[in-house]
Design an enzyme around this catalytic site. Structure first.
Site, PDB file in Angstrom:
ATOM      1  N   GLU A 171      -3.623  -4.833   1.264  1.00 15.20           N
ATOM      2  CA  GLU A 171      -2.766  -5.061   2.390  1.00 15.20           C
ATOM      3  C   GLU A 171      -1.743  -6.034   1.896  1.00 15.20           C
ATOM      4  O   GLU A 171      -1.499  -7.047   2.806  1.00 15.20           O
ATOM      5  CB  GLU A 171      -3.739  -5.831   3.415  1.00 15.20           C
ATOM      6  CG  GLU A 171      -4.606  -4.686   4.325  1.00 15.20           C
ATOM      7  CD  GLU A 171      -5.192  -5.042   5.382  1.00 15.20           C
ATOM      8  OE1 GLU A 171      -5.141  -6.374   6.010  1.00 15.20           O
ATOM      9  OE2 GLU A 171      -5.806  -4.221   6.058  1.00 15.20           O
TER      10      GLU A 171
ATOM     11  N   GLU B 180      -9.477   1.644   4.883  1.00 12.25           N
ATOM     12  CA  GLU B 180     -10.140   0.580   5.591  1.00 12.25           C
ATOM     13  C   GLU B 180      -9.751   1.352   7.271  1.00 12.25           C
ATOM     14  O   GLU B 180      -8.489   1.576   7.417  1.00 12.25           O
ATOM     15  CB  GLU B 180      -9.424  -1.011   5.612  1.00 12.25           C
ATOM     16  CG  GLU B 180     -10.183  -1.535   4.739  1.00 12.25           C
ATOM     17  CD  GLU B 180      -9.619  -2.946   4.778  1.00 12.25           C
ATOM     18  OE1 GLU B 180      -9.443  -3.563   5.839  1.00 12.25           O
ATOM     19  OE2 GLU B 180      -9.511  -3.689   3.770  1.00 12.25           O
TER      20      GLU B 180
END
Ligand code: AHR
Length: 516
Positions: A198, A318
């Site tokens: 991320e 995710e």
């Protein structure tokens, strides 16, 4: 016959006008299946999972030294069995946000001598008692594919390169001597490596803009692939979808830098029901479908002037329902212990349908996370229970394999403010040899959906095995000793090329049947 990406999209567009608005009388849906209309091979890695040094996921979940529920090495036996039963095909570690300040050398060597470090992603102290050896041993015991995410936040290229060398090299070097000294003679040959986590998020330690990240990750990628050319690399794609954020631009810029080196683009998506609007929440997978399609377009665009044989796939590494336990804390640290209900399990089933329905491009997916932290399993010091979301995941991972089939579906719809007309029926199908599996969610909260599946080119043969995930109401949850939502066997029969089944309100059903 394998459909090209273009013809699959076109066929999907043709299917849309078929969908009628909610009709009077019993709700009916029809699905036509042609076993030659193949979307793509279902990669088993779409049934991956994820463990992070966060709350009680690892310590107190996967690993609990000194507990009577753990084996001699410290692994919780009940969690291990639950993971086995879930057929977790691939396991990502060590984070997540944690990865962006994780220095892997802290987690090797004698456990009692490992440093305790301030952990800033989740506001705690990391003991480092579970490190590379403990993780890779766990993956070996589970016979699951390990996936390591390197630190491109506060970490260096050299650190990433040396982790690959430590794990995978068979040369006689300082790194491999260290590995042997720590008890592992043979290299582990870890194939999947994430280039940071991320990195588009301002919450990330070492957050960068897309250009900075792309350039930085490319240098790490070069060193890592020069160390082991057999590894597969995953670029940190978009995870930040707030208004005004150019998530598509992030993916394009990052891939422009990395297109010659990476094999997957990682995408993350968490959804929730903050407004307590059941139908809007149940439409969340449309959002997932759209992000997959848009990202596929970006990949195609970036590769259009690249080497012709290069492929980059999507890794939804995710994904989950996560909204209640965003900030919950225990003794000052964030623990993210979400309790799931039936509507969450239905959304999970629709996400899995979406991965199967994009099997040509989605080749990896990791539910976040495995235990306690936004997870299908929940422990305390005495035992464990299975959350509602465990059941769809288990049914898909153990049954939906082979190739994904394109469905021609006609279903009544409801109107949704975000996505327009949303069908009550959400479905996917797979064919493995002669076994057909259909996954069907009835999104309707009150009404059953009488559904007819017909085969265009084959006949059903033999009994139909039906497993239905349902519960007394959409908010029903499980708990220690209380199982309100689970998978129950049901029956259905097929006649020739037609199979009729009534899908109860707010349910997910898996139908498994031989075809000839
Ligand atoms: O899975 C929980 C967290 O969600 C992960 O650490 C991070 O990558 C994401 O924001």
């Amino acid at each position: 016959m394998t459909l090209s990406r273009r013809s699959f999209c076109a066929a999907a567009a043709v299917a849309a006008p078929w969908m009628a608005r909610a009709q009077s009388g019993p709700l009916r849906a029809r699905v036509r299946i042609d076993t030659e209309r193949v979307i793509g091979e279902i990669d088993p890695k779409i049934y991956g999972n994820f463990i992070e040094h966060l709350g009680r996921c690892i310590e107190g979940g996967v690993f609990e030294e000194g507990s009577s529920l753990s084996d001699a090495k410290g692994y919780r036996k009940d969690v291990f069995q639950g993971t086995k039963d879930l057929n977790v095909t691939q396991l990502r570690w060590p984070g997540g946000n944690f990865a962006s300040n994780y220095h892997w050398r802290d987690g090797i060597g004698p456990r009692d001598q490992r440093p305790r470090r301030l952990e800033m992603a989740w506001g705690t102290v990391e003991s480092n008692r579970f490190g590379t050896h403990e993780f890779l041993e766990y993956a070996r015991m589970l016979a699951t594919e390990p996936y390591l995410c390197v630190n491109l936040g506060t970490g260096t290229w050299e650190e990433a390169q040396q982790w690959v060398e430590y794990c995978n090299s068979s040369e006689d070097t300082a790194m491999t001597r260290l590995r042997k000294q720590n008890g592992q003679a043979d290299s582990w040959k870890v194939k999947y490596w994430g280039l940071g986590n991320e990195m588009d998020g301002p919450w990330q330690m070492g957050h960068k803009d897309a250009d900075e990240y792309g350039k930085y990750a490319l240098e790490a990628a070069k060193l890592m692939k020069w160390t082991d050319p057999n590894i597969k690399l995953i670029a940190a794609g978009s995870s930040h979808y707030a208004q005004g954020i150019d998530w598509i631009g992030w993916n394009r810029t990052v891939l422009n830098h990395l297109k010659t080196h990476v094999d997957y683009l990682s995408l993350h998506l968490y959804v929730g029901n903050r407004e307590n609007d059941y139908y809007d929440f149940l439409a969340s997978s449309v959002n997932l479908d759209e992000r997959t399609k848009t990202s596929e377009g970006v990949i195609d665009g970036v590769l259009s002037d690249g080497p012709r044989n290069r492929k980059i796939y999507i890794a939804w590494d995710e994904w989950n329902v996560w909204y209640r336990a965003r900030g919950n804390k225990e003794r000052g640290r964030r623990i993210l212990e979400e309790r799931y209900n039936l509507e969450d399990a239905l959304v999970v089933a629709t996400f899995l349908n979406s991965f199967v329905n994009h099997a040509h491009i989605v080749k990896m997916a990791n539910m976040a996370q495995l235990v306690n932290v936004i997870a299908p399993m929940f422990t305390n010091e005495k035992g464990m229970f299975l959350q509602t979301i465990y059941y769809p995941l288990q049914l898909f991972a153990n049954n939906t394999k082979g190739v994904a089939l394109q469905l021609l579906a006609k279903s009544p719809t409801y109107e949704n403010k975000r996505f327009g007309d949303v069908p009550y029926l959400d479905a996917s199908a797979s064919l493995d040899q002669n076994t057909l599996v259909v996954n069907a969610v009835n999104r309707h909260r009150e009404q059953p959906l009488e559904t007819e599946f017909s085969l265009a080119d084959r006949k059903f043969s033999g009994p139909v095995q039906v497993s239905e995930v349902n519960g007394p109401d959409i908010k029903a949850e499980n708990d220690f000793g209380v199982t309100k939502v689970k998978a129950s066997p049901k029956s259905a029969s097929a006649d020739g090329n037609v199979l009729r089944v009534t899908l109860p309100p707010h349910s997910y059903s898996m139908l498994k049947v031989k075809v000839s």
